[in-house]
Design an enzyme around this catalytic site. Structure first.
Site, PDB file in Angstrom:
ATOM      1  N   ASP A 119       1.010  -1.371   0.238  1.00  0.00           N
ATOM      2  CA  ASP A 119      -0.090   0.450  -0.101  1.00  0.00           C
ATOM      3  C   ASP A 119       1.087   1.484  -0.285  1.00  0.00           C
ATOM      4  O   ASP A 119       2.036   0.939   0.912  1.00  0.00           O
ATOM      5  CB  ASP A 119      -0.951   0.078   1.341  1.00  0.00           C
ATOM      6  CG  ASP A 119      -2.108   0.765   1.363  1.00  0.00           C
ATOM      7  OD1 ASP A 119      -2.573   1.208   0.637  1.00  0.00           O
ATOM      8  OD2 ASP A 119      -2.285   1.466   2.177  1.00  0.00           O
ATOM      9  N   HIS A 138      -8.713   4.941  -2.172  1.00  0.00           N
ATOM     10  CA  HIS A 138      -8.633   5.554  -1.109  1.00  0.00           C
ATOM     11  C   HIS A 138      -9.648   6.220  -0.022  1.00  0.00           C
ATOM     12  O   HIS A 138     -10.286   6.565  -0.689  1.00  0.00           O
ATOM     13  CB  HIS A 138      -7.201   5.511  -0.843  1.00  0.00           C
ATOM     14  CG  HIS A 138      -5.707   4.929  -1.745  1.00  0.00           C
ATOM     15  ND1 HIS A 138      -4.967   4.388  -1.089  1.00  0.00           N
ATOM     16  CD2 HIS A 138      -6.019   4.024  -3.067  1.00  0.00           C
ATOM     17  CE1 HIS A 138      -4.282   3.260  -1.765  1.00  0.00           C
ATOM     18  NE2 HIS A 138      -5.084   3.235  -2.453  1.00  0.00           N
TER      19      HIS A 138
HETATM   20  P1  13P Z   1      -9.025   5.342   5.394  1.00  0.00           P
HETATM   21  O1  13P Z   1      -8.060   5.358   6.102  1.00  0.00           O
HETATM   22  O2  13P Z   1     -10.137   5.475   5.308  1.00  0.00           O
HETATM   23  O3  13P Z   1      -9.396   3.463   5.696  1.00  0.00           O
HETATM   24  O4  13P Z   1      -8.211   4.582   4.382  1.00  0.00           O
HETATM   25  C1  13P Z   1      -7.173   4.028   4.423  1.00  0.00           C
HETATM   26  C2  13P Z   1      -5.810   3.539   2.721  1.00  0.00           C
HETATM   27  O5  13P Z   1      -6.759   3.862   2.104  1.00  0.00           O
HETATM   28  C3  13P Z   1      -5.089   2.916   2.722  1.00  0.00           C
HETATM   29  O6  13P Z   1      -4.354   3.213   1.575  1.00  0.00           O
HETATM   30  O1  G3H Z   2      -3.424   5.115   4.039  1.00  0.00           O
HETATM   31  C1  G3H Z   2      -2.427   4.732   4.255  1.00  0.00           C
HETATM   32  C2  G3H Z   2      -2.904   3.590   5.544  1.00  0.00           C
HETATM   33  O2  G3H Z   2      -3.689   3.785   6.240  1.00  0.00           O
HETATM   34  C3  G3H Z   2      -1.208   3.338   6.401  1.00  0.00           C
HETATM   35  O3  G3H Z   2      -0.987   3.954   6.992  1.00  0.00           O
HETATM   36  O4  G3H Z   2       1.352   3.987   6.478  1.00  0.00           O
HETATM   37  O5  G3H Z   2       0.442   4.478   9.600  1.00  0.00           O
HETATM   38  O6  G3H Z   2       0.402   2.407   8.363  1.00  0.00           O
HETATM   39  P1  G3H Z   2       0.114   3.583   7.850  1.00  0.00           P
HETATM   40 ZN    ZN Z   3      -4.270   4.874   0.564  1.00  0.00          ZN
END
Ligand code: 13P
Ligand code: G3H
Ligand code: ZN
Length: 310
Positions: free
Chosen positions: A83, A212
């Site tokens: 991600d 996202h």
């Molecule tokens: P949220 O913060 O809305 O859960 O989005 C998560 C996300 O886009 C991770 O890439």
């Molecule tokens: O969009 C990002 C996700 O919520 C992941 O967040 O970088 O704190 O793991 P993080």
């Molecule tokens: Zn995201």
């Protein structure tokens, strides 16, 4: 079955009008909760780890736990996805470690730089049979008082999206239509630009679209956190009805992290509130894991429509 790429699940999602949930993982309990839910719902699922999640949990631990999940549920299609890959090196590390999908997030760059870095990742990933998600547009929260031209500059431009996909060869595209990360997405009413989604889908009908920042910020979980000692005032997310509409309108992947964090925190807080003498991690992580599982199941069955699509 072994880990799969997102190719087949996205094909099915576009053909049958549902979205696949992509859930962020950081530890064993979260992974177990998500795959338990996918099994109960008979749903395909995407497990995704950010670079900070990888730093926290360590890549080999993550891959071994995912391997255990695959052994436990051999009939559920599971993809392992990076991600918000920040650079080529991180994408390469994940591809080499066995991830079946990576995101290169070039949305912080200008258009040409985004095309260039995305193309570099696509070339490497495709040579290894791995698929790539890219992002075009800015996901920053759009406040009520931001003027229209400033807001328009953040949304994904449909004609640019078409050019971007053609030039990069990316397999899926994350777009900005008004969602944002975290627990504070909207000050006033929730609003998503479904008109932009429709225009993008019209121009790139065969490219799976990703949303996202799509947590509901489930009010019951926020309330539970606050009731048991938390302080998360004014949190607001994307209502389930809008996520359902997105799921049947061409969005193939919906990212959820914040709702899992809230579920875990709410579950743990309740145990500590009810029994301040508790200090066995299994005692407070078991209800937290259960709450994450119920949260994920609800999304798969009632919101995204991915149940019985495994
Ligand atoms: P949220 O913060 O809305 O859960 O989005 C998560 C996300 O886009 C991770 O890439
Ligand atoms: O969009 C990002 C996700 O919520 C992941 O967040 O970088 O704190 O793991 P993080
Ligand atoms: Zn995201």
């Amino acid at each position: 079955m072994p880990l799969v790429t997102t190719t087949e699940m996205f094909k099915k999602s576009m053909k049958e009008g549902f979205a696949v949930g992509a859930f962020n993982v950081n530890n064993m309990e979260i992974i177990q909760a998500i795959v338990d839910a996918a099994h109960d719902a008979n749903s395909p699922v995407i497990l995704q780890a950010s670079s900070s999640a990888i730093k926290y949990a360590r890549i080999n631990y993550l891959m071994k736990m995912v391997e255990a999940a695959l052994e436990e549920y051999p009939s559920i299609p599971v993809a392992m996805h990076l991600d918000h890959g920040p650079d080529f090196e991180t994408c390469r590390m994940c591809i080499d470690a066995g991830f079946t999908s990576v995101m290169i997030d070039g949305s912080k760059y200008d258009f040409e730089e985004n095309v260039a870095i995305t193309k570099q990742v696509v070339d490497y990933a495709h040579s290894k049979g791995v698929v790539v998600e890219a992002e075009l547009g800015k996901l920053a929260g759009i406040e009520d008082d931001v003027n229209v031209s400033a807001a328009d500059a953040m949304y994904t431009d449909p004609s640019q999206a078409e050019e971007f996909v053609r030039r990069t060869g990316c397999d899926s595209l994350a777009i900005a239509i008004g969602t944002s990360h975290g627990a504070y997405k909207f000050k006033g009413e929730a609003k998503l630009r479904f008109d932009i989604l429709k225009e993008i889908k019209g121009r790139i009908p065969d490219t799976p679209i990703v949303l996202h920042g799509a947590s509901t910020v489930i009010p019951e979980l926020v309330e539970m956190c606050n009731q048991y000692g938390g302080n998360i005032p004014g949190a607001k997310g994307v209502p389930d009805e809008m996520l359902h509409e997105a799921s049947i309108s061409g969005v193939s992947k919906i990212n959820v992290d914040t709702d899992l964090r809230l579920a875990m925190t709410a579950g743990i807080r309740k145990v500590f509130h009810d029994d301040p003498s508790a200090f066995d991690p299994r005692k407070y992580l078991t209800p937290a894991r259960e709450l994450i599982k119920e949260t994920v199941k609800h999304k798969m069955i009632d919101v995204f429509g991915s149940s019985n699509k495994a």
